[in-house]
Design a protein around this motif. Structure first.
Motif, PDB file in Angstrom:
ATOM      1  N   HIS A 116      42.582  57.569  48.257  1.00 57.01           N
ATOM      2  CA  HIS A 116      42.425  56.113  48.264  1.00 57.01           C
ATOM      3  C   HIS A 116      43.300  55.428  47.196  1.00 57.01           C
ATOM      4  CE1 HIS A 116      40.285  52.369  49.008  1.00 57.01           C
ATOM      5  NE2 HIS A 116      40.106  52.235  47.709  1.00 57.01           N
ATOM      6  N   HIS A 120      46.253  52.486  47.130  1.00 55.32           N
ATOM      7  CA  HIS A 120      46.356  51.265  46.321  1.00 55.32           C
ATOM      8  C   HIS A 120      47.731  51.176  45.639  1.00 55.32           C
ATOM      9  CE1 HIS A 120      42.626  49.123  46.660  1.00 55.32           C
ATOM     10  NE2 HIS A 120      41.893  50.184  46.389  1.00 55.32           N
ATOM     11  N   SER A 140      40.482  49.143  39.793  1.00 58.40           N
ATOM     12  CA  SER A 140      39.685  48.843  40.982  1.00 58.40           C
ATOM     13  C   SER A 140      38.202  48.854  40.634  1.00 58.40           C
ATOM     14  CB  SER A 140      39.992  49.863  42.080  1.00 58.40           C
ATOM     15  OG  SER A 140      39.336  51.070  41.808  1.00 58.40           O
ATOM     16  N   GLY A 141      37.372  48.797  41.680  1.00 63.05           N
ATOM     17  CA  GLY A 141      35.928  48.812  41.454  1.00 63.05           C
ATOM     18  C   GLY A 141      35.446  50.170  40.963  1.00 63.05           C
ATOM     19  N   GLY A 142      36.179  51.229  41.292  1.00 64.76           N
ATOM     20  CA  GLY A 142      35.740  52.566  40.917  1.00 64.76           C
ATOM     21  C   GLY A 142      36.680  53.278  39.951  1.00 64.76           C
ATOM     22  N   GLY A 167      36.661  46.983  37.356  1.00 64.75           N
ATOM     23  CA  GLY A 167      36.110  46.137  38.435  1.00 64.75           C
ATOM     24  C   GLY A 167      34.589  46.120  38.388  1.00 64.75           C
ATOM     25  N   ASP A 171      32.125  42.953  37.850  1.00 70.32           N
ATOM     26  CA  ASP A 171      30.999  42.653  38.750  1.00 70.32           C
ATOM     27  C   ASP A 171      29.680  42.571  37.991  1.00 70.32           C
ATOM     28  OD1 ASP A 171      32.750  42.584  40.872  1.00 70.32           O
ATOM     29  OD2 ASP A 171      32.409  44.657  41.466  1.00 70.32           O
ATOM     30  N   GLY A 184      33.669  39.774  40.721  1.00 66.85           N
ATOM     31  CA  GLY A 184      34.984  39.845  40.067  1.00 66.85           C
ATOM     32  C   GLY A 184      35.858  38.624  40.330  1.00 66.85           C
ATOM     33  N   ASP A 188      36.942  35.685  37.617  1.00 65.95           N
ATOM     34  CA  ASP A 188      38.371  35.441  37.367  1.00 65.95           C
ATOM     35  C   ASP A 188      38.690  33.948  37.527  1.00 65.95           C
ATOM     36  OD1 ASP A 188      41.160  36.139  37.088  1.00 65.95           O
ATOM     37  OD2 ASP A 188      41.370  36.023  39.263  1.00 65.95           O
ATOM     38  N   GLY A 272      41.589  46.485  43.489  1.00 68.89           N
ATOM     39  CA  GLY A 272      41.031  45.146  43.691  1.00 68.89           C
ATOM     40  C   GLY A 272      41.273  44.187  42.543  1.00 68.89           C
ATOM     41  N   SER A 276      43.425  39.692  40.209  1.00 73.49           N
ATOM     42  CA  SER A 276      43.060  38.783  39.115  1.00 73.49           C
ATOM     43  C   SER A 276      44.267  37.995  38.605  1.00 73.49           C
ATOM     44  CB  SER A 276      42.437  39.594  37.966  1.00 73.49           C
ATOM     45  OG  SER A 276      42.600  38.903  36.752  1.00 73.49           O
ATOM     46  N   THR A 303      42.698  44.350  47.701  1.00 75.18           N
ATOM     47  CA  THR A 303      41.422  45.008  48.006  1.00 75.18           C
ATOM     48  C   THR A 303      41.644  45.960  49.183  1.00 75.18           C
ATOM     49  OG1 THR A 303      40.882  42.939  49.085  1.00 75.18           O
ATOM     50  CG2 THR A 303      39.802  43.346  47.013  1.00 75.18           C
ATOM     51  N   ASP A 304      40.589  46.660  49.578  1.00 71.35           N
ATOM     52  CA  ASP A 304      40.772  47.784  50.500  1.00 71.35           C
ATOM     53  C   ASP A 304      41.326  47.360  51.865  1.00 71.35           C
ATOM     54  OD1 ASP A 304      39.865  49.269  48.448  1.00 71.35           O
ATOM     55  OD2 ASP A 304      37.847  49.584  49.257  1.00 71.35           O
TER      56      ASP A 304
HETATM   57  O1  KG4 Z   1      39.992  48.292  45.150  1.00 69.51           O
HETATM   58  P1  KG4 Z   1      38.719  47.661  45.540  1.00 69.51           P
HETATM   59  O2  KG4 Z   1      38.705  46.784  46.771  1.00 69.51           O
HETATM   60  O3  KG4 Z   1      37.616  48.736  45.732  1.00 69.51           O
HETATM   61  C1  KG4 Z   1      37.691  49.980  45.124  1.00 69.51           C
HETATM   62  O4  KG4 Z   1      38.496  50.809  45.578  1.00 69.51           O
HETATM   63  O5  KG4 Z   1      36.969  50.140  44.129  1.00 69.51           O
HETATM   64  O6  KG4 Z   1      38.239  46.832  44.272  1.00 69.51           O
HETATM   65  C2  KG4 Z   1      37.096  46.054  44.290  1.00 69.51           C
HETATM   66  C3  KG4 Z   1      36.937  45.465  42.918  1.00 69.51           C
HETATM   67  C4  KG4 Z   1      35.600  44.763  42.722  1.00 69.51           C
HETATM   68  O7  KG4 Z   1      35.047  45.195  41.511  1.00 69.51           O
HETATM   69  C5  KG4 Z   1      35.981  43.283  42.695  1.00 69.51           C
HETATM   70  O8  KG4 Z   1      35.092  42.504  41.939  1.00 69.51           O
HETATM   71  C6  KG4 Z   1      37.343  43.349  42.039  1.00 69.51           C
HETATM   72  O9  KG4 Z   1      37.955  44.473  42.642  1.00 69.51           O
HETATM   73  N1  KG4 Z   1      38.150  42.138  42.285  1.00 69.51           N
HETATM   74  C7  KG4 Z   1      38.558  41.303  41.310  1.00 69.51           C
HETATM   75  C8  KG4 Z   1      39.277  40.259  41.946  1.00 69.51           C
HETATM   76  N2  KG4 Z   1      39.275  40.508  43.289  1.00 69.51           N
HETATM   77  C9  KG4 Z   1      38.588  41.676  43.472  1.00 69.51           C
HETATM   78  N3  KG4 Z   1      38.377  41.351  39.985  1.00 69.51           N
HETATM   79  C10 KG4 Z   1      38.925  40.360  39.248  1.00 69.51           C
HETATM   80  N4  KG4 Z   1      39.607  39.335  39.769  1.00 69.51           N
HETATM   81  C11 KG4 Z   1      39.813  39.231  41.110  1.00 69.51           C
HETATM   82  N5  KG4 Z   1      40.493  38.197  41.605  1.00 69.51           N
END
Ligand code: KG4
Ligand code: ZN
Length: 336
Positions: A116, A120, A140-142, A167, A171, A184, A188, A272, A276, A303-304
């Motif tokens: 994954h 990205h 990212s979120g993880g 991320g 959150d 997130g 932002d 994700g 920002s 994002t994904d």
């Molecule tokens: O990459 P992703 O879609 O999922 C994973 O692979 O983890 O990332 C999701 C993360 C979430 O924590 C979301 O809050 C964050 O990305 N995120 C942001 C923004 N858009 C998404 N964080 C800060 N600013 C943003 N504009």
């Protein structure tokens, strides 16, 4: 000799997005369809794995058909199928994997496993060809990692978070000031209109490439609770700006160090949090200061999505990374 164009069908179902995409030669998006479940999970304050899996099952053939239709292509026109095998929610991953295996078997197409996070990183290749040595700032979120690449599909981890991902921290901070999931992007946005008036600790300033975000998260939660107990109202914009300033600073400090000592020519952001505004601005400034080339994925690829999986899949395919039908999903696999 003119090389034949390669069309990769990408599939992504690692969390709450069901997505298919067709990408030509690893860089040109032909069609992408993303079905997001954000509205379904919003009421629970986060992704509920069982509900996510059920919705992937419901959506998967519809999204595939829509993608082929949008591209005006048939399965016979596809050269290989790239699938996110991990990491992610195991139930969600398995739905995508079974679809990929079924298509691979029926149409006799090579099956390409894609990590994954490689996806990205390769979202950037859809905008500008990657140049090496490259530094990918994975946020990212993880995941929160600094990954170095010296050529296509060769990844070397320089450092990573020792606890929470950035991320996840965005959150959780967003939740403590009552912003709806996913917080997130909302945090932002708030930060843009605020000033960094709250004092928060800058984590792990030391000499390696690792990060830590749990202390920052706890500091924000404690600050909010203390203010509430004192009957003081929190200025959400200023809190968001204060949090974002420190979170970004901790990324920039380590990225700068890596750029200087690893002879980096190109910086990309992945994941994700790459959406920002605050982070994009800080990284742009850093690129100008250090005279390094920078690129960002467009917001829709942050994002994904399956376009990034198809883009990465092209280079994995060229590298001969073809799996057989015994391929399994891995909820917790490392990129490098
Ligand atoms: O990459 P992703 O879609 O999922 C994973 O692979 O983890 O990332 C999701 C993360 C979430 O924590 C979301 O809050 C964050 O990305 N995120 C942001 C923004 N858009 C998404 N964080 C800060 N600013 C943003 N504009
Ligand atoms: Zn992701």
């Amino acid at each position: 000799m003119i090389e034949k164009d390669i069309y990769i069908l990408g599939i992504e179902t690692s969390c709450d997005e069901t997505s298919f995409s067709i990408v030509k030669n690893g860089c040109e998006e032909i069609a992408t369809v993303i079905s997001s479940q954000i509205d379904i999970h919003k009421d629970y304050g986060g992704v509920v794995p069982e509900i996510a899996s059920r919705n992937h099952v419901k959506n998967i053939t519809i999204v595939l058909e829509e993608c082929l239709e949008k591209a005006n292509m048939k399965m016979k026109d596809i050269d290989a199928i790239a699938i996110t095998y991990g990491p992610g929610l195991i139930g969600s991953l398995l739905i995508g994997l079974e679809a990929a295996k079924t298509l691979s078997f029926i149409y006799n197409k090579p099956l390409i496993p894609v990590h994954h996070i490689a996806g990205h990183i390769y979202a950037n290749n859809l905008v500008k060809e990657l140049q090496f040595p490259l530094l990918a700032i994975v946020v990212s979120g993880g995941h929160t990692e600094l990954v170095k690449m010296t050529s296509h599909y060769k990844f070397q981890k320089l450092g990573a978070t020792l606890d929470d991902a950035i991320g996840e921290c965005y959150d959780k901070v967003a939740r403590v000031i009552n912003l709806a999931y996913p917080g997130g992007p909302k945090l932002d946005k708030l930060a843009k209109n605020g000033e960094a008036t709250y004092k928060l600790p800058l984590p792990l300033k030391d000499d390696d490439y690792n990060f830590s975000f749990s202390g920052l998260k706890s500091a924000v939660i404690n600050l909010v609770h203390n203010e509430e107990q004192r009957g003081q109202e929190i200025n959400k914009e200023n809190l968001a700006a204060s949090f974002q300033k420190v979170a970004i600073e901790s990324i920039i400090i380590k990225a700068k160090k890596a750029i200087k000592s690893e002879n980096i020519k190109h910086i990309v952001i992945a994941g994700g949090v790459a959406a920002s505004n605050g982070l994009r601005k800080a990284i742009t400034d850093m690129g100008i200061e250090l005279e390094v080339d920078i690129s960002f994925p467009p917001i829709k690829y942050c994002t994904d999505n399956a376009a990034m999986i198809a883009a990465a899949g092209y280079y994995a395919y060229k590298d001969g990374r073809i799996a057989d039908l015994s391929l399994n999903s891995k909820s917790n696999d490392k990129l490098c």
